[in-house]
Structures are given as structure tokens and as C-alpha cells.
Design an enzyme around this catalytic site. Structure first.
Site, short mmCIF file in Angstrom:
data_model
loop_
_atom_site.label_atom_id
_atom_site.label_comp_id
_atom_site.label_asym_id
_atom_site.label_seq_id
_atom_site.Cartn_x
_atom_site.Cartn_y
_atom_site.Cartn_z
CG ASP A 143 34.47 40.80 30.50
OD1 ASP A 143 35.27 41.73 30.38
OD2 ASP A 143 33.24 40.96 30.61
CD1 TRP A 172 48.51 34.31 32.92
CD2 TRP A 172 49.50 36.02 31.89
NE1 TRP A 172 48.82 35.27 33.87
CE2 TRP A 172 49.42 36.32 33.26
CE3 TRP A 172 50.09 36.95 31.03
CZ2 TRP A 172 49.90 37.51 33.80
CZ3 TRP A 172 50.58 38.14 31.57
CH2 TRP A 172 50.48 38.41 32.93
CG ASN A 219 53.04 44.96 29.68
OD1 ASN A 219 53.64 44.17 30.37
ND2 ASN A 219 52.04 44.61 28.93
CG ASN A 254 53.79 45.79 34.08
OD1 ASN A 254 54.12 46.47 33.10
ND2 ASN A 254 52.90 46.20 34.96
CG HIS A 292 44.72 38.49 40.04
ND1 HIS A 292 45.95 38.36 39.47
CD2 HIS A 292 44.47 39.83 40.11
CE1 HIS A 292 46.44 39.57 39.20
NE2 HIS A 292 45.56 40.48 39.59
CE1 TYR A 320 46.81 33.32 37.77
CE2 TYR A 320 48.46 32.48 36.24
CZ TYR A 320 47.90 33.54 36.94
OH TYR A 320 48.43 34.79 36.81
CB CYS A 358 48.90 37.18 39.02
SG CYS A 358 48.37 35.64 39.78
CG ASP A 376 26.29 40.64 39.25
OD1 ASP A 376 26.75 40.28 40.35
OD2 ASP A 376 25.29 41.37 39.14
CG ASN A 390 30.22 45.28 31.61
OD1 ASN A 390 31.04 44.64 32.27
ND2 ASN A 390 29.65 44.81 30.52
CB SER A 394 25.10 38.26 41.98
OG SER A 394 24.30 37.66 42.98
#
Length: 692
Positions: free
Chosen positions: A325, A237, A227, A225, A331, A525, A273, A396, A306, A416
């Protein structure tokens, strides 16, 4: 100072060495061999008895014995397993054939080989030339040793791959030309290592670590990549790919890597990706590390670590792009095969590497290697980046209703079992899909799987920490009064109307009044919303335990202008139930492109022209314009062939013919990609068996 030795002439036995070292597919005039295994070299011009010969191999800018980037060795009677060694094969009056062996943990890269005669100690060594040393998955002493020969063939030598995409309800796939043995690709891979941040900061130390597949995998996951380091590919994207090629238009890695070099190593525009993963596969296979692409459906991008992914919707049912998130339809990352001496034998085998720039690791966009066994066992405290990969397959999900005016958020429901489904890779030696989900986690919903999830949370210190953003147990336990789902009623094809049925069921024994707000957005996507396509709202009354169906039609003319090259639409119904909790019904839809057909007209013979015909029928009742066909295929043609095709009227069929002259025998793959103003990147591939 004595005289410099005269330049000996060297015979590298290219053909025999390449055959023995599984490097025959490289198109190079330079010797390419694998570590831990002997190769033969014959040279003349030394008048000395061979016992007086000393060889020097060196690599990198500051070769040193200490860093293992230089070795000096004389003739010995047997091969050494630990160090460089030379054994005489045969001698004649003026030439000598030597078998040279490298240790199985030698630094890989381009070496200089020279020879000195002990009797003329004062003379400088005579150069015999250069060779390239690679990893050796066929040798049991190498970290990348892969005992199964068929797997070596697939994961190191195979230049064609199949990448899985779409979504969990509808998996599709397309071919890819890895092309790791194409001309100049090896040189580009080696220059990639020399352009890494690590090399720029400390070249000698970087080169001395190039014996370690863990190190190279991590460095290359950063270099693929753009970056941080002006690496190979710039990610985009947005749904708008002006100023470059749309990520879905590529058909192979060769063109990308060649363009990177041609531009003076400026990042190539654009990747997503699967492009990052495919290019990393090419580079690692080229260097000899067994590697494959892996597709994870409903893949979590857990930005805050988390193990929970939060999604937000407004009262109208619009999916808000406000959280870091996200849950991607799919992916693609990589698995590479090597041992983990740093973690212990139970963590060896497949290691996850990910070149897509999602989150920083150690201050730069790189990811892995994370041991796949560590992910399955919830050992998220092990190097490298296990928590991020664990979340990709296990997080989750929480779905929230968010009011932008007040900032208030209400949990609608949590799941979950949504994340990490149908984890897929290409079969060894066949063009089929293999499901590897069970290698990443225990059975979804089983006690073992929940225990591992708790273990991972504990190791990350999430169990004991109060999280103000987490839902309360009361919120999690609330039960909805109605259930809903979208059913597909008709074809899912670009160019056709989209017909769905919203099914709502009353779960209670009293009547319910529901207000339903529906939206449809085109997305990329990653499920990032791009354009609103349609919205509607309906009042609904449901008698006790009643189920009702509501047909929905989104016409082609409504979505045609808004569709991204991913052909993805997200349909949402937010149901406001009077006196109950809100219910979110949602479906991600991937529309299929029309078909394109490839016919090889006659037998494909080596060095003989053969005609190929590509047929496309315009399925819609309007003209399509700006039609371009792109064709590539290893050993069938060099580079990428581009053919402009005249506009096609409604329902018109086009036939495009071109000639190929195959230059190698065996099963080869021809890949085509057709684009026009109404359809993006219609792909197909055809196996062509080339005979003598």
C-alpha cells in the site's frame, strides 16, 4: 467472369467534409469523418444510372455483416438512422455525388469503400479508396454525445492541456501538448488498437467491438503502459532514469508516440502517472472520445483491496518501504465521457480510466472504465475496477510503528480524512484549475460520506470478515498526549536552504518527557523514499499545556545531491512519549524550481518568422552545467526543438533566442523545458496569438 470495372476517380471533398465533421485539424490527405453523420463523395467512371449502384464499406481483417464490420447498401431516397445508407446529391453526364451516412453505433477505424453496378453483377467492385471513421460527440445518437459545445471543443479538439501536480499543501501545474492532430498520430492510435492483446488473440472479434467506447477505453488503458503487451510507455519510479528520458522531462505526447512507432513499437522509456494519463488523453481525443486528465492529491494505492492503506515507520522515524500500500502525493488518471448502457443512465457521463500500471485487472494492467457516479455512491460492485478507484479517493489510513527485529507493529494513529483531496482538472476554455472533489465523494467527515464508506465496505464483504491485520477498536480509540506539526519558515525553492519549525504541544495537564527522532528523505512523488538527507534526535520536556517550537534547517548542500527530479522531501518526527503512545509528525515538501521566462519579440504572423527569447538566471552560487532547452508547440513548430546552452556561472543570466514560423492562425501554446545538472525540468508555457 465479367471484366473488372475500370477504376473510378474519387473526389472526397476533404475540406467541406472535414469542416462539417470537426476534423479540419487533422493533417491528412485521407478523408476523416465521424459516425452518425453524412459525408459527400463524388466519383466518375460509372456509366450506369445511379439506381444501379451498390456500395460496400468494410473494416478490419475479416469483414462480415454479422460482426458489423461490413455493410452493403444501395441508393435510397432518405438517410437511414440504423444502418449505412447512400442518397444521391447530384449527377452530371459522367459523375455522381453521393451523401453517405453511417449508423451512430458503427465500428470506428479505417474503412475501404467500393462500388458495384448491379447490371454487371459478375464484375468485381471498383475501389473508391479508404476513409477513417471516428466517434461523434456532436451527434445525439452517439454513446459519446456531449451536449455542451464548449466542452466538445475542450475535451476533443483542444491540443493543449494543464496538468496539476505537487502536493495538497502546494499545488503546482505545468502545460502539456496533447497534439492529437499532429501528423501520423491518428495512424499510430489505430495501430495501437491492432497491437492490443485482444486483437492478437482474435482480430475479427476485437474489431467488431470497436464501436463501444467502454471497450476501447479499457483496451487503450492497457496499451498505453508497456506491461503485458509491449505498449507505449515503460513506467519507472526508482528515481534513476538511465537508459531513457526522465518522466518529468517530456512536454507532449507526440514525441512519445512517434518514438514508439519509430523504434518498431518498443516501449518508450520512461513514464510516470501524468505521462500515461496525458498519452491516453491524446489517443482518446484523437479517436473522438471526450477525455480529460484528473489529478487526485493524497491518492491511495490500496494493493490488497481492504479500503485501508497501511504505512510503517521504524523507531528512528524512517518511512519503511515494506507495504504494498502507499499514499502518493498526487496521482493523475483520466475521465472520458460516454453512456453506460450496461449499468443504466444514472451511471453515464464521466468514466474513470487509468493507464498507470498499478494493479492487475482481469489478469492485465488496465483500469476502468469506472463510473464516477458509482464511485460517489459507493456502488463498488459495478464494472470496472470501482473498488480500486473508490480506495484512491476514500481509503482510511493507518500509521504503524514497526520493529524490524521483532516484527511487532503498533498503531500510532488512523485517519479517515487524509485521502482524496483537491481533485483537480483544467477549466473549459481557460488555463485555470477546477476542483471536482465533490463529484467523487460527499463532504469529508459528513454522515453521508461515512455511510457511503460503510456501504462500500459491505458490498466488498469487508464488514463481516475478520481481518487479522486490522487495528483493534482499543488501538483506534487511544488518545495521544501531545500533538505536533511542521511549519514552513522560509522559501521552498531548489537551491535555497530548507527552514522548518517543529511545533510540539502538550495536550495534558501534567508534564511530559518526549524523545524525538527526526529524519528527512528525498522521495519520488509516490512518497517512495530514495535517499536519506538528514537526521537528528532531541530530548524534549513539555510543561502542562505547553507548546514549544524547534527550528530545523536542512541546507542546500545537504540535499542537493540527493534530490530526485520530483524535488520532493519527506520530513518525519517520531515522538516517543514516556508512558504514552507514540506520535508521528510528518510533512511532504515539494520544492519549487527557479523561474524561466518566455518572450515573443514582435507579432506572430502565419508563415512569417518571429523571434522568441527564453531567459533563465542561475539563482545559486555555483556553476550549472549540461544545460538543455527543449521547445515544442502545435502549429508553431514541427517536432521538438533542442538547444544546448553553455554553462552558467553563479547568478549568471542566460538568454536563448530562436526563430518560429507559425503555420496556423489562432491562440497557440509554446512549451519550454529547461534542464541542467542542478535543476531538473524547469517548465513554462506561453500563449501566442497567431494572426494572418
Amino acid at each position: 467472369m465479367g471484366q473488372a470495372a475500370t477504376q473510378p476517380s474519387t473526389n472526397w471533398h476533404l475540406k467541406e467534409n472535414a469542416r462539417d465533421h470537426h476534423t479540419s485539424k487533422f493533417s491528412s490527405k485521407e478523408l476523416i469523418v465521424r459516425r452518425g453523420q453524412a459525408f459527400i463523395v463524388t466519383f466518375n467512371g460509372t456509366e450506369q444510372p445511379e439506381q444501379n449502384l451498390t456500395f460496400i464499406v468494410e473494416t478490419g481483417p475479416k469483414p462480415s455483416k454479422l460482426a458489423k464490420t461490413q455493410a452493403t447498401f444501395g441508393i435510397s431516397s432518405t438517410v437511414s438512422k440504423e444502418s449505412w445508407s447512400a442518397v444521391v446529391q447530384s449527377t452530371s453526364s459522367n459523375s455522381v455525388s453521393i451523401s453517405i451516412s453511417s449508423p451512430p453505433n458503427a465500428v470506428i477505424g479505417r474503412y475501404k469503400l467500393s462500388v458495384r453496378t448491379t447490371s454487371s453483377d459478375s464484375s468485381s467492385p471498383a475501389s473508391l479508396g479508404t476513409f477513417v471513421l471516428l466517434f461523434n460527440p456532436w451527434f445525439s445518437g452517439d454513446d459519446v454525445f456531449m451536449p455542451n459545445k464548449a466542452e466538445c471543443d475542450e475535451y476533443v479538439l483542444e491540443e493543449f492541456g494543464i496538468i496539476f501536480a505537487g502536493n495538497k499543501n502546494r499545488i503546482n501545474s505545468f502545460g502539456w501538448n496533447f497534439g492529437q492532430f499532429q501528423e501520423d498520430i491518428l495512424n499510430i492510435c489505430l495501430s495501437m488498437l491492432d497491437r492490443s492483446l485482444n486483437y492478437r488473440q482474435d482480430p475479427a472479434t476485437d474489431v467488431s467491438h470497436r464501436n463501444d467506447p467502454k471497450y476501447l477505453g479499457r483496451v487503450l488503458s492497457a496499451m498505453v503502459n508497456a506491461n503485458d503487451d509491449q505498449g507505449v510507455l515503460l513506467g519507472n519510479w526508482s528515481g534513476n532514469y538511465d537508459g531513457g528520458k526522465s518522466p518529468s522531462s517530456w512536454t507532449g505526447s507526440g514525441e512519445i508516440l512517434q518514438n514508439w512507432k519509430k523504434s518498431g513499437f518498443k516501449p518508450v522509456r520512461y513514464g510516470q502517472c501524468w505521462v500515461f494519463a496525458a498519452v491516453l488523453t491524446t489517443v482518446l481525443r484523437c479517436l473522438g472520445i471526450p477525455t480529460r486528465t484528473i489529478t487526485n492529491f493524497s491518492s491511495a494505492h490500496d494493493a490488497d483491496g481492504n479500503l485501508r492503506v497501511d504505512e510503517f515507520y521504524d523507531a528512528s522515524g524512517n518511512h519503511l518501504d515494506r507495504a504494498a500500500d502507499s499514499i502518493w502525493n498526487f496521482h493523475v488518471w483520466n475521465e472520458s465521457w460516454f453512456s453506460r448502457s450496461d449499468l443504466g443512465p444514472s451511471y453515464s457521463g464521466w468514466q474513470v480510466l487509468d493507464a498507470t500500471p498499478q494493479e492487475e485487472s482481469g489478469g492485465i494492467y488496465q483500469c476502468g472504465p469506472a463510473s464516477r457516479n458509482a464511485i460517489k455512491e459507493g456502488d463498488v460492485d459495478l464494472d470496472y475496477d470501482c473498488p480500486f478507484v473508490f480506495a484512491e479517493v476514500n481509503a482510511d489510513c493507518m500509521y504503524w510503528n514497526y520493529d524490524p527485529a521483532t516484527g511487532k507493529k503498533t498503531l500510532m494513529f488512523s485517519k479517515s480524512t487524509v485521502i482524496g483531496q483537491f481533485i483537480s482538472t483544467k477549466a473549459v476554455g481557460r488555463d485555470d484549475r477546477v476542483d471536482v472533489t465533490n463529484d467523487y465523494k460527499y463532504e469529508e467527515g459528513s454522515k453521508k460520506e461515512r455511510d457511503i464508506f460503510k456501504k462500500a465496505r459491505k458490498k466488498l464483504g469487508l464488514e463481516d470478515k475478520f481481518d487479522p491485520t486490522a487495528p483493534t477498536p482499543q488501538e483506534i480509540d487511544q488518545k495521544p498526549d501531545i500533538s505536533g506539526k511542521f511549519k514552513v519558515a522560509g522559501p521552498l525553492e531548489v537551491g535555497k536552504d530548507l527552514n522548518l519549525i517543529l511545533v510540539l504541544a502538550n495536550l495534558q495537564s501534567d508534564a511530559k518527557t518526549v524523545h524525538v527522532n527526526m529524519t528527512a528523505w528525498s522521495t519520488v512523488y509516490t512518497r517512495r523514499p530514495v535517499h536519506e538527507i538528514w537526521k537528528d534526535s532531541i530530548p524534549v520536556t513539555l510543561s502542562p499545556k505547553e507548546e514549544k517550537q524547534f527550528p530545523i534547517k536542512i541546507s542546500y548542500t545537504e540535499y542537493q545531491q540527493q534530490l530526485t527530479t520530483d524535488n520532493t522531501i519527506q520530513v518525519t518526527a517520531l515522538c516517543h512519549v514516556e508512558g504514552g503512545i507514540q506520535v508521528l509528525v510528518q510533512r511532504d515538501i515539494t520544492l519549487d524550481n527557479p523561474a524561466i521566462d518566455i518572450q515573443v519579440l514582435g507579432e506572430a504572423k502565419v508563415n512569417k518568422e518571429v523571434d522568441v527569447e527564453v531567459i533563465f538566471t542561475n539563482p545559486i552560487d555555483m556553476e550549472v552545467m549540461d544545460c538543455v532547452l527543449q521547445v515544442e508547440g502545435n502549429d508553431l513548430l514541427r517536432g521538438v526543438l533542442e538547444i544546448a546552452i553553455p554553462p552558467l556561472k553563479a547568478s549568471e543570466k542566460s538568454s536563448t533566442k530562436f526563430k518560429l514560423t507559425p503555420f496556423e492562425t489562432g491562440p497557440k501554446h509554446l512549451l519550454v523545458n529547461f534542464s541542467c545538472d542542478k535543476f531538473a525540468d524547469i517548465k513554462n508555457f506561453k500563449m501566442v496569438n497567431v494572426i494572418d
